[in-house]
Write a protein that holds these residues in place. Structure first.
Motif, PDB file in Angstrom:
ATOM      1  N   THR A 139       0.817  -1.216   0.000  1.00 35.56           N
ATOM      2  CA  THR A 139       0.000   0.000   0.000  1.00 35.56           C
ATOM      3  C   THR A 139       0.851   1.266   0.000  1.00 35.56           C
ATOM      4  O   THR A 139       0.671   2.159  -0.833  1.00 35.56           O
ATOM      5  CB  THR A 139      -0.924   0.021   1.231  1.00 35.56           C
ATOM      6  N   ILE A 144      -4.626   1.901  -2.769  1.00 35.78           N
ATOM      7  CA  ILE A 144      -6.005   1.781  -2.305  1.00 35.78           C
ATOM      8  C   ILE A 144      -6.428   0.317  -2.263  1.00 35.78           C
ATOM      9  O   ILE A 144      -7.050  -0.157  -1.302  1.00 35.78           O
ATOM     10  CB  ILE A 144      -6.952   2.585  -3.220  1.00 35.78           C
ATOM     11  N   SER A 149      -7.505  -1.044  -8.391  1.00 36.18           N
ATOM     12  CA  SER A 149      -7.822  -1.245  -6.973  1.00 36.18           C
ATOM     13  C   SER A 149      -8.310  -2.667  -6.747  1.00 36.18           C
ATOM     14  O   SER A 149      -7.912  -3.335  -5.779  1.00 36.18           O
ATOM     15  CB  SER A 149      -8.896  -0.244  -6.524  1.00 36.18           C
ATOM     16  N   ALA A 198     -14.029  -8.837  -3.790  1.00 36.14           N
ATOM     17  CA  ALA A 198     -13.968  -7.408  -4.081  1.00 36.14           C
ATOM     18  C   ALA A 198     -13.234  -7.148  -5.390  1.00 36.14           C
ATOM     19  O   ALA A 198     -13.646  -6.307  -6.200  1.00 36.14           O
ATOM     20  CB  ALA A 198     -13.286  -6.667  -2.933  1.00 36.14           C
ATOM     21  N   LEU A 242      -7.954  -4.471   4.954  1.00 36.79           N
ATOM     22  CA  LEU A 242      -9.059  -4.278   5.892  1.00 36.79           C
ATOM     23  C   LEU A 242     -10.083  -5.409   5.767  1.00 36.79           C
ATOM     24  O   LEU A 242     -10.606  -5.909   6.775  1.00 36.79           O
ATOM     25  CB  LEU A 242      -9.727  -2.927   5.640  1.00 36.79           C
ATOM     26  N   LEU A 243     -10.358  -5.817   4.538  1.00 35.95           N
ATOM     27  CA  LEU A 243     -11.291  -6.925   4.329  1.00 35.95           C
ATOM     28  C   LEU A 243     -10.738  -8.227   4.899  1.00 35.95           C
ATOM     29  O   LEU A 243     -11.457  -8.989   5.559  1.00 35.95           O
ATOM     30  CB  LEU A 243     -11.574  -7.096   2.834  1.00 35.95           C
ATOM     31  N   ALA A 245     -11.598 -10.388  -0.088  1.00 33.10           N
ATOM     32  CA  ALA A 245     -10.672  -9.632  -0.923  1.00 33.10           C
ATOM     33  C   ALA A 245     -10.745 -10.123  -2.361  1.00 33.10           C
ATOM     34  O   ALA A 245     -10.731  -9.320  -3.312  1.00 33.10           O
ATOM     35  CB  ALA A 245      -9.249  -9.755  -0.387  1.00 33.10           C
ATOM     36  N   ALA A 275      -6.419  -5.425  -4.464  1.00 32.99           N
ATOM     37  CA  ALA A 275      -7.149  -5.881  -3.285  1.00 32.99           C
ATOM     38  C   ALA A 275      -7.085  -7.399  -3.200  1.00 32.99           C
ATOM     39  O   ALA A 275      -6.970  -7.977  -2.110  1.00 32.99           O
ATOM     40  CB  ALA A 275      -8.609  -5.424  -3.347  1.00 32.99           C
ATOM     41  N   GLY A 333      -7.458  -1.510   1.101  1.00 34.54           N
ATOM     42  CA  GLY A 333      -8.824  -2.004   1.226  1.00 34.54           C
ATOM     43  C   GLY A 333      -8.865  -3.508   1.374  1.00 34.54           C
ATOM     44  O   GLY A 333      -9.637  -4.055   2.173  1.00 34.54           O
TER      45      GLY A 333
END
Length: 399
Positions: free
Chosen positions: A56, A352, A223, A372, A359-360, A369, A227, A356
């Motif tokens: 990141t 991003i 993104s 997403a 966090l998932l 992930a 992810a 993200g």
């Protein structure tokens, strides 16, 4: 375009190749954590989501460094600038290799981000400067380092990390970076800075609707890619149950497929840029969504997983060339400006996506992930469809 009088044109092919090796070193270093994430997290007693910040932070810093480079390095000879950036990469890798806390680790990766953003701002233009009559071929040689980093660098780093530990991988990367810096110093001719497109052109471009739509597509698909891809090792290890050798093989399959996809990009584009984009996005979205569904369907068969990884890699290999061609078609009179914005936006999206996804992973599990990533690639396909409909409507009104 200026080439030093002291360096005959015929001797610049080794310089072009060395810039390509520099690209290989940068790409390999940027994505090494993808295969080493579980080992790094366990060693430093952090979560895999926190370890994902190793991807990141460089993405965000590279996005910041890219447009700023033309300001702070406006008068620097590009030869010395690239040598300095590879030196910074060496320091970054050395610091990561000895990091005993999470924060020292992140400082090292911040240095990487600065090197990546500045390097690509300069290196992407050097093919035509070093070989004016063969600029496309020279540029392809430079960018081949990106594919080779994915094909060979990341899987080899994962395998070496399994054998000798993840710190040894970054030690090797530090030594490699320093050797490339020395080679650049020896082989590159003098490359004085040239007049560059200013910020005004960037703002003017972003006031036009089609480029804005194109950059939205970049944000979504990159993104989604990162992810999911940043956490592919925890997925394959923790949920699918692949051992370390099979994990390295899966990453190698992804990389080889990406290399093949990169080679097929021009052929696919010739069939129509809209078709090329649609095929690319489907090849990315479908495997990620199916991988997300496999654990609940109890179909986590290794052969199925490897086929999906192969298709995903093929789609991602197509993405950079196809996406750039599509963006250039949205702003045909400003390809260099659009290219600069693309680099910046893609790097932001990498940050991003990895953030993200982390966090998932930490809150909902690694499957989310993957899901997403597939959903965002699918939404990008809808954005492409929306743009195509708008263009058709405008053409109809004009008739």
């Amino acid at each position: 375009m200026h080439i030093s009088d002291k360096t005959p044109l015929e001797s610049t092919w080794p310089a072009v190749a060395t810039v390509g090796v520099g690209a290989f070193a940068l790409v390999t270093t940027e994505f090494l954590p993808v295969g080493l994430l579980p080992n790094i997290a366990a060693d430093l007693a952090i979560t895999e989501g926190q370890a994902g910040l190793m991807v990141t932070l460089p993405g965000f810093l590279a996005a910041l460094a890219a447009p700023l480079t033309l300001q702070w390095a406006a008068r620097l000879d590009r030869r010395f600038l690239l040598v300095g950036l590879l030196g910074l990469l060496a320091i970054s890798n050395a610091l990561v290799s000895v990091a005993d806390t999470f924060w020292i680790l992140l400082v090292g990766r911040v240095m990487l981000g600065l090197a990546v953003g500045s390097f690509w701002t300069i290196a992407g233009t050097l093919g035509f400067r070093l070989r004016p009559a063969q600029g496309a071929r020279a540029t392809a040689l430079i960018f081949s380092g990106v594919s080779l980093g994915t094909v060979a660098g990341v899987p080899a780093g994962t395998l070496l990390g399994d054998w000798l530990g993840w710190r040894v991988v970054f030690e090797v990367a530090a030594v490699t970076s320093m050797l490339v810096a020395l080679a650049l110093y020896r082989l590159l001719p003098s490359l004085p800075s040239q007049t560059q497109t200013g910020a005004a052109a960037l703002f003017k471009l972003m006031n036009e609707p089609s480029p804005r739509l194109g950059l939205l597509a970049v944000l979504l698909v990159f993104s989604g890619q990162f992810a999911a891809y940043t956490y592919v090792a925890p997925y394959l290890d923790g949920l699918i149950g692949l051992n370390s050798q099979m994990l390295s093989l899966a990453l190698l399959v992804f990389g080889v497929a990406g290399f093949i996809g990169n080679g097929l990009g021009a052929t696919l584009i010739n069939k129509g840029i809209q078709t090329a984009m649609a095929v690319t996005l489907i090849l990315m979205a479908a495997p990620m969504l199916i991988l997300a569904a496999l654990p609940s369907l109890q179909l986590a068969v290794s052969s199925v997983v490897f086929v999906l990884i192969l298709l995903w890699g093929l789609g991602f290999g197509l993405l950079p060339m196809v996406m750039q061609s599509w963006l250039f078609s949205l702003a045909p009179t400003q390809p260099e400006t659009m290219g600069a914005v693309f680099v910046c936006s893609a790097q932001v999206s990498i940050g991003i996506g990895a953030l993200g996804g982390g966090l998932l992973v930490d809150n909902l599990g690694v499957v989310t992930a993957m899901a997403a990533g597939g959903v965002l690639a699918g939404i990008t396909l809808l954005v492409l469809r929306s743009h195509r409909l708008n263009v058709n409507q405008q053409e109809t009104k004009a008739i």
